[in-house]
Design a protein around this motif. Structure first.
Motif, PDB file in Angstrom:
ATOM      1  N   PHE A   1       6.036   6.294   7.451  1.00 25.46           N
ATOM      2  CA  PHE A   1       5.972   7.607   6.836  1.00 25.46           C
ATOM      3  C   PHE A   1       7.353   8.103   6.439  1.00 25.46           C
ATOM      4  O   PHE A   1       8.355   7.831   7.120  1.00 25.46           O
ATOM      5  N   GLY A   2       7.380   8.885   5.357  1.00 26.38           N
ATOM      6  CA  GLY A   2       8.566   9.650   5.040  1.00 26.38           C
ATOM      7  C   GLY A   2       8.617  10.907   5.902  1.00 26.38           C
ATOM      8  O   GLY A   2       7.704  11.178   6.690  1.00 26.38           O
TER       9      GLY A   2
ATOM     10  N   TYR B   1      -0.928   6.307  16.040  1.00 23.79           N
ATOM     11  CA  TYR B   1       0.333   6.871  15.618  1.00 23.79           C
ATOM     12  C   TYR B   1       0.567   8.132  16.438  1.00 23.79           C
ATOM     13  O   TYR B   1      -0.373   8.713  16.982  1.00 23.79           O
TER      14      TYR B   1
ATOM     15  N   GLY C   1       0.025  -4.195   7.506  1.00 18.18           N
ATOM     16  CA  GLY C   1      -0.260  -3.455   8.715  1.00 18.18           C
ATOM     17  C   GLY C   1       0.172  -2.005   8.703  1.00 18.18           C
ATOM     18  O   GLY C   1      -0.303  -1.217   7.902  1.00 18.18           O
ATOM     19  N   LYS C   2       1.099  -1.665   9.570  1.00 19.82           N
ATOM     20  CA  LYS C   2       1.414  -0.273   9.856  1.00 19.82           C
ATOM     21  C   LYS C   2       1.925   0.470   8.628  1.00 19.82           C
ATOM     22  O   LYS C   2       2.542  -0.098   7.743  1.00 19.82           O
ATOM     23  N   LEU C   3       1.628   1.784   8.625  1.00 14.88           N
ATOM     24  CA  LEU C   3       2.196   2.674   7.625  1.00 14.88           C
ATOM     25  C   LEU C   3       3.519   3.229   8.131  1.00 14.88           C
ATOM     26  O   LEU C   3       3.639   3.590   9.308  1.00 14.88           O
TER      27      LEU C   3
ATOM     28  N   TYR D   1      -5.388   1.624  14.495  1.00 14.29           N
ATOM     29  CA  TYR D   1      -4.001   1.990  14.751  1.00 14.29           C
ATOM     30  C   TYR D   1      -3.944   3.266  15.577  1.00 14.29           C
ATOM     31  O   TYR D   1      -4.823   4.115  15.489  1.00 14.29           O
TER      32      TYR D   1
ATOM     33  N   GLN E   1       0.184   5.573   0.384  1.00 14.01           N
ATOM     34  CA  GLN E   1      -0.769   6.663   0.508  1.00 14.01           C
ATOM     35  C   GLN E   1      -0.027   7.992   0.543  1.00 14.01           C
ATOM     36  O   GLN E   1       1.069   8.078   1.088  1.00 14.01           O
TER      37      GLN E   1
ATOM     38  N   ASN F   1       0.849  -1.179   0.000  1.00 11.04           N
ATOM     39  CA  ASN F   1       0.000   0.000   0.000  1.00 11.04           C
ATOM     40  C   ASN F   1       0.889   1.235   0.000  1.00 11.04           C
ATOM     41  O   ASN F   1       1.980   1.224   0.597  1.00 11.04           O
TER      42      ASN F   1
ATOM     43  N   TYR G   1      -4.775   6.844  -2.316  1.00  9.62           N
ATOM     44  CA  TYR G   1      -4.402   5.469  -1.990  1.00  9.62           C
ATOM     45  C   TYR G   1      -3.943   4.887  -3.312  1.00  9.62           C
ATOM     46  O   TYR G   1      -4.746   4.695  -4.222  1.00  9.62           O
TER      47      TYR G   1
END
Lengths: 109, 110
Positions: free
Chosen positions: A99-100, B35, A95-97, B33, A33, A31, A48
């Motif tokens: 991030f940049g 964050y 699962g988790k994203l 989630y 986004q 994924n 997305y």
């Protein structure tokens, strides 16, 4: 773990200009986004886009998964486009994203 | 369009106090989630929750943190004894294909 790098870190534009933001990632992803963080801190979903190209008004995005990058295009920029743009990816473990660091865009009138 | 909501929008607390941050995810979403984002930094994963249990947590999510879904709609993050370095924006997200983020709770620990 997967690394996400965004460029440029900062961008200043004159209203009406176009821009391209880039997101590179170090491994294959399930994924991807793009988000816009507004001055109030809210994260607004833009796209997305785990692969392919999408357009929404003046914004469009392309992800080339095989080459591990995504681009966000902003055309005819407006002052309300100012803020930080984040790319985030979900690795193959799911699962988790992740991030940049974001690109901070400032559009001047 | 359904959205994730979070309360409060801003919480100020003294060091050592307990705080509970609340989230109402989008109904029919199954994965949730938390964050956090320290001012000026990127967004970091804390914990994921599925089927009423933690499915993954980061090294940030130590014994001072806990999550629960007490009533099938709310999803809470508790910090037992806050520290100055817990000051951050906390985001809740719920997932169906893509992750939908709430507006965040800005936590200030003094």
């Amino acid at each position: 773990g997967i690394q996400v790098e965004q460029s440029p870190p900062d961008l200043i534009l004159q209203e009406g200009a176009n821009s391209t933001l880039r997101c590179n990632f170090s491994d294959s992803v399930n994924n991807l986004q793009w988000f816009h963080q507004n001055p109030w801190g809210q994260l607004i979903n833009l796209f997305y886009i785990p692969s392919g190209t999408k357009q929404n008004g003046r914004l469009s995005a392309t992800t080339v998964a095989t080459e591990r990058y995504s681009l966000l295009y902003i055309s005819s920029s407006q002052t309300t486009d100012s803020g930080v743009y984040f790319c985030a990816v979900e690795g193959n473990q799911g699962g988790k994203l992740i991030f940049g660091q974001g690109t901070e865009l400032s559009v001047k009138p | 369009e359904p959205e994730v909501t979070q309360t409060p929008s801003h919480q100020v607390t003294q060091m050592g106090q307990e705080v509970i941050l609340r989230c109402v995810p989008i109904s029919n979403h199954l994965y949730f989630y938390w964050y956090r984002q320290i001012l000026g930094q990127k967004v970091e994963f804390l914990v994921s929750f599925y089927n009423n249990e933690i499915s993954e947590k980061s090294e940030i999510f130590d014994d001072q943190f806990s999550v629960e879904r007490p009533d099938g709609s709310n999803f809470t993050l508790k910090i037992r004894s806050t520290k100055l370095e817990d000051s951050a924006m906390y985001f809740c997200a719920s997932v169906k294909y893509e992750q939908y983020f709430g507006p965040g709770t800005r936590l200030t620990v003094t």
